[in-house]
Design a protein around this motif. Structure first.
Motif, short mmCIF file in Angstrom:
data_model
loop_
_atom_site.label_atom_id
_atom_site.label_comp_id
_atom_site.label_asym_id
_atom_site.label_seq_id
_atom_site.Cartn_x
_atom_site.Cartn_y
_atom_site.Cartn_z
N ILE A 24 -10.84 11.14 4.78
CA ILE A 24 -9.49 10.63 5.06
C ILE A 24 -8.48 11.24 4.10
CG2 ILE A 24 -10.37 8.41 5.94
CD1 ILE A 24 -9.44 7.13 3.27
N ILE A 26 -4.85 10.09 2.03
CA ILE A 26 -3.82 9.11 1.74
C ILE A 26 -2.53 9.90 1.63
CG2 ILE A 26 -3.02 7.29 0.16
CD1 ILE A 26 -5.77 6.48 0.61
N SER A 51 -8.84 10.07 9.50
CA SER A 51 -7.66 9.19 9.49
C SER A 51 -6.75 9.53 8.33
CB SER A 51 -8.09 7.72 9.31
OG SER A 51 -9.00 7.34 10.28
N LEU A 53 -4.00 7.48 5.85
CA LEU A 53 -3.39 6.20 5.46
C LEU A 53 -2.05 6.52 4.80
CD1 LEU A 53 -6.43 4.47 3.65
CD2 LEU A 53 -5.99 4.70 6.07
N THR A 55 1.28 5.41 2.63
CA THR A 55 1.74 4.38 1.69
C THR A 55 3.11 3.83 2.08
OG1 THR A 55 2.69 6.08 0.24
CG2 THR A 55 0.43 5.36 -0.24
N TYR A 77 -2.86 5.14 9.82
CA TYR A 77 -2.77 3.72 9.47
C TYR A 77 -1.59 3.49 8.53
CZ TYR A 77 -7.71 3.11 10.88
OH TYR A 77 -8.89 3.05 11.57
N THR A 78 -0.77 2.50 8.84
CA THR A 78 0.19 2.05 7.85
C THR A 78 0.70 0.66 8.24
OG1 THR A 78 2.05 2.68 6.43
CG2 THR A 78 2.35 3.03 8.79
N ILE A 101 -1.58 -1.90 10.02
CA ILE A 101 -2.41 -2.64 9.07
C ILE A 101 -1.89 -4.07 9.05
CG2 ILE A 101 -3.05 -2.88 6.65
CD1 ILE A 101 -2.71 0.15 6.39
N ILE A 113 -11.64 -0.31 3.14
CA ILE A 113 -10.30 -0.08 2.59
C ILE A 113 -9.67 -1.44 2.30
CG2 ILE A 113 -8.11 1.13 2.96
CD1 ILE A 113 -10.30 3.02 3.78
N CYS A 115 -5.79 -2.91 0.93
CA CYS A 115 -4.45 -2.46 0.54
C CYS A 115 -3.72 -3.58 -0.17
CB CYS A 115 -3.67 -1.95 1.74
SG CYS A 115 -3.52 -3.11 3.07
N TYR A 128 -3.74 1.61 -2.09
CA TYR A 128 -5.01 1.51 -1.38
C TYR A 128 -6.19 1.59 -2.34
CZ TYR A 128 -2.51 2.51 3.00
OH TYR A 128 -1.64 2.45 4.08
#
Ligand SMILES: [Zn+2]
Ligand SMILES: [Zn+2]
Length: 264
Positions: A24, A26, A51, A53, A55, A77-78, A101, A113, A115, A128
Motif C-alpha cells: 500500500i 500512504i 490501495s 490511504l 491523510t 481510502y480516506t 473510512i 489499519i 486511523c 495511520y
C-alpha cells in the motif's frame, strides 16, 4: 513488513508499506510518474499497489493520486470529509475505488489499519497505524500539536514516521514568510516543530518505538541536521541509553529514503 518513505516534505509526500502479500501507499503527493519511478527504485512494480490511504486533501498529499489510481485501478481510502473536499479532483475514479473510512479500524488483506485524528487546517486529517501479525508501523504528519490519543497510537509501533516540520527560531526569523503564514504553521492546526516532536517522542520511550523517521521537514525553516540534533539532544536528556537505542533517520523530499524491514 517493509516500509520506505518515497518522498517527504511540502513538495510531496508518499510512503510505501508492505505486509506479507499486500502493498500500500500512504499518500500520493508526488506526480504519478515520480511515484512509479521511486517504486521501481525499491523493486516494486506500481501495478502491485493494492490501495492508497490518504491523510488529507492538501495537494502535497494527493498530487499524483488521481492519475495513479486511474492507471492502476487502485483502491483509495480516506475520511468521508476528505472525499467531499477533493471530489472534483477525483472525478476520473470509479465509484468502487473510493472507500470511505467510517470506523477507526479496518483491514486490507492481512494488514490491520487503524486511523486517528490529527489537528491540521484540512477537512479531516488522519494518521495511520499499519500492523501485520505482531509488527506495527505508524505515520503522523501534518499536525499542529500532539494529543494523548496520538501518542497512544504511535508509542507501541516499532517504527514511526513522524513530522518534524520546522525549527521555531528559523521560522520566526525567516524574512520570506509573511506573519500570517508563520502563525498558520505555528498554530494548533499547523505543523509540529522539532521541539514539539522531540517532546512527544520522549513520552513514548519504553513502549516499543525503535526507529523514528523525521518527516515533512520544511526546506525553508529546517534542516535535517537541526531536526536530528534536536531529537538526539532530547533523547540524551532522557538518558544516554535512549540516544543509543532509538534509531533516527530523516525522510527526504527529492529521493527515496532507506528501506526498513520490521522483524516480529
Ligand atoms: Zn497539510
Ligand atoms: Zn503536507
Amino acid at each position: 513488513m517493509r516500509i520506505c518513505v518515497l518522498a517527504s516534505g511540502s513538495k510531496g509526500n508518499a510512503t510505501y508499506i508492505e505486509g506479507d502479500n499486500t502493498r500500500i501507499l500512504i499518500d500520493a503527493g508526488i506526480s504519478c510518474s515520480e511515484i512509479e519511478n521511486r517504486l521501481m527504485q525499491i523493486g516494486v512494480n506500481p501495478s502491485l499497489i493494492n490501495s492508497i490511504l490518504i491523510t488529507h486533501e492538501h495537494s502535497d498529499h494527493i498530487n499524483g493520486l488521481s492519475k495513479f489510481a486511474v492507471k492502476y485501478n487502485t483502491k483509495v481510502y480516506t475520511h468521508r470529509d476528505t472525499w467531499l473536499t477533493m471530489d472534483s479532483k477525483m472525478s476520473k475514479l470509479k465509484e468502487n475505488q473510493k472507500i470511505d473510512i467510517y470506523g477507526n479500524d479496518f483491514c486490507i488483506n492481512e494488514l490491520n489499519i487503524s486511523c486517528f485524528d490529527l489537528d491540521h487546517d484540512a477537512a479531516h486529517c488522519l494518521g495511520y497505524s499499519v500492523s501485520c501479525r505482531d509488527s506495527k508501523v505508524s505515520i503522523a504528519t501534518d499536525l499542529g500539536h500532539t494529543t494523548p490519543e496520538i501518542i497512544r497510537h504511535l508509542m507501541d509501533s516499532s517504527l514511526i514516521v513522524f513530522e518534524s516540520n520546522h525549527d521555531i527560531q528559523t521560522l520566526l526569523h525567516n524574512p520570506n514568510y509573511p506573519l500570517r503564514l508563520k502563525n498558520r504553521i505555528l498554530s494548533n492546526n499547523g505543523h509540529l516543530s522539532n521541539d514539539a516532536t522531540s517532546d512527544a517522542v520522549a513520552q513514548m520511550l519504553g513502549y516499543g518505538v525503535r526507529a523514528v523517521i523525521l518527516a515533512h521537514l520544511s526546506e525553508q525553516n529546517n534542516t535535517p541536521q537541526k531536526a536530528l540534533q534536536t531529537m538526539q539532544q532530547r533523547l540524551l536528556q532522557e538518558g544516554a541509553d535512549w540516544a543509543k537505542e532509538i534509531y533516527l533517520d530523516v525522510g527526504k523530499q527529492h529521493k527515496i529514503g532507506n528501506i526498513y524491514k520490521i522483524k516480529e
